[in-house]
Design an enzyme around this catalytic site. Structure first.
Site, short mmCIF file in Angstrom:
data_model
loop_
_atom_site.label_atom_id
_atom_site.label_comp_id
_atom_site.label_asym_id
_atom_site.label_seq_id
_atom_site.Cartn_x
_atom_site.Cartn_y
_atom_site.Cartn_z
N ASP A 172 0.81 -1.22 0.00
CA ASP A 172 0.00 0.00 0.00
C ASP A 172 0.84 1.28 0.00
O ASP A 172 0.62 2.18 0.82
CB ASP A 172 -0.92 0.02 1.23
CG ASP A 172 -1.71 -1.27 1.43
OD1 ASP A 172 -2.18 -1.83 0.44
OD2 ASP A 172 -1.85 -1.69 2.59
N GLU B 43 -11.34 -0.58 -3.85
CA GLU B 43 -10.59 -0.01 -2.73
C GLU B 43 -9.41 0.81 -3.26
O GLU B 43 -9.21 0.94 -4.47
CB GLU B 43 -10.07 -1.12 -1.80
CG GLU B 43 -9.10 -2.06 -2.48
CD GLU B 43 -8.64 -3.20 -1.59
OE1 GLU B 43 -9.24 -3.46 -0.54
OE2 GLU B 43 -7.65 -3.87 -1.98
O1 FUB Z 1 -3.21 -3.68 3.36
C1 FUB Z 1 -4.51 -3.99 3.79
C2 FUB Z 1 -5.50 -3.75 2.69
O2 FUB Z 1 -5.16 -4.51 1.54
C3 FUB Z 1 -5.54 -2.33 2.17
O3 FUB Z 1 -6.30 -1.50 2.98
C4 FUB Z 1 -6.12 -2.53 0.83
O4 FUB Z 1 -6.03 -1.43 -0.01
C5 FUB Z 1 -5.37 -3.76 0.36
O5 FUB Z 1 -4.13 -3.44 -0.20
#
Ligand code: FUB
Length: 312
Positions: free
Chosen positions: A31, A196
């Protein structure tokens, strides 16, 4: 049958021998939110534990570079241990500088977004509120799943925005102090196949909203305002072998870069494991022991962005 098996194996081999390398190898990172402060590029990633079998992250490190080759790990800049009001899921953060201070936005518990402040981009950051900045039960929040992935953006008129959410994009206008907001929650279109990892950046006067879609491709759209409406443009990156690929986009020293993560460090550290593919990443620790990387991003003359080939 045998022929197609041979072809597939060869294809997989080529795919992975060309895949992008991790930029740090001493720990798992995911991320990556890349930011430029005072001619240095900083990256604010999540920190996947070495033995992770789920997203059980507990702290955040900061990394920096001035040449895109040598990376400094500045160590832990903030941790769940600093919080009295949350103790799980230190997920994808972001950071921005304003008025000589640095504001670190982070999600916890899959339901709350916090902010921490420091005089330096590398921290150590401190929680000024002793509570969440915004949470899933805040008035106006619409989020049909996890309330995660904060991304901060300051427009040329100095108005700061914070985007967050999964499946639905919530956006708030931050106040001048960067640790409170005007009370209203805006909802961006739900027609873009958003899953996301929202990211907002501006290029040539236009607002680029990029995100991981429900097809796990990284996609983007363009609008005339930070709150939309936005017009879908296309895919920036195919699905990664980690299942997730949370990204950021930044300009540094005249070049544009896409930062994202894959599972390549896990496969490098575990050569006996056969890699899944981007479209079929499979189940296993590779999904939770990720590694950040980056590639150059190229704009076309009309402002659209060329799709990145992660295997070149
Ligand atoms: O790293 C945890 C979660 O996985 C993140 O919040 C999402 O964007 C995905 O990468």
């Amino acid at each position: 049958m045998m022929k197609s098996f041979l072809f597939l194996s060869l294809f997989t081999l080529i795919l992975y021998s060309q895949a992008q390398d991790p930029i740090v190898e001493h720990m798992y990172t995911a991320d990556p939110s890349a930011r430029v402060f005072n001619d240095t590029l900083y990256v604010y990633p999540s920190h996947d534990p070495d033995t992770a079998t789920w997203f059980n992250m507990a702290d955040w490190h900061v990394f920096s570079t001035t040449d895109m080759e040598n990376w400094t790990d500045h160590g832990v800049a903030f941790s769940l241990e600093d919080l009295s009001w949350a103790n799980r899921y230190a997920w994808a953060p972001d950071c921005i500088g304003r008025n000589g201070k640095y504001y670190f936005y982070y999600p916890v518990e899959k339901s709350m977004i916090g902010v921490a402040v420091s005089d330096k981009p590398t921290g150590y950051f401190k929680d000024p509120l002793d509570s969440a900045l915004i949470h899933i039960n805040s008035k106006g929040v619409v989020c049909d799943r996890d309330f995660i992935d904060p991304a901060v953006f300051i427009d040329d008129d100095d108005q700061a925005y914070l985007y967050m959410g999964q499946h639905t994009v919530n956006a708030i206008k931050l106040n001048e102090d960067m640790i409170s907001y005007d009370g209203e929650v805006h909802h961006l279109e739900s027609t873009l196949g958003f899953f996301e990892a929202i990211w907002m950046h501006k290029y040539d006067g236009k607002y680029y909203l990029s995100y991981v879609s429900t097809s796990r491709e990284l996609k983007y759209c363009i609008g005339d305002s930070p709150l939309g409406p936005f017009e879908y443009q296309g895919v920036l990156l195919p699905p990664m072998n980690s299942g997730t690929s949370h990204h950021s986009i930044v300009e540094y020293k005249g070049e544009w870069y896409l930062f994202y993560h894959n599972a390549n460090l896990y496969y490098q550290n575990n050569p006996e494991v056969t890699p899944g593919t981007g479209l079929k990443p499979g189940r296993g620790p590779h999904r939770f022991r990720r590694s950040m990387t980056f590639q150059k991003l190229v704009y076309n003359e009309d402002g659209t962005i060329q799709k990145v080939n992660p295997y070149e």
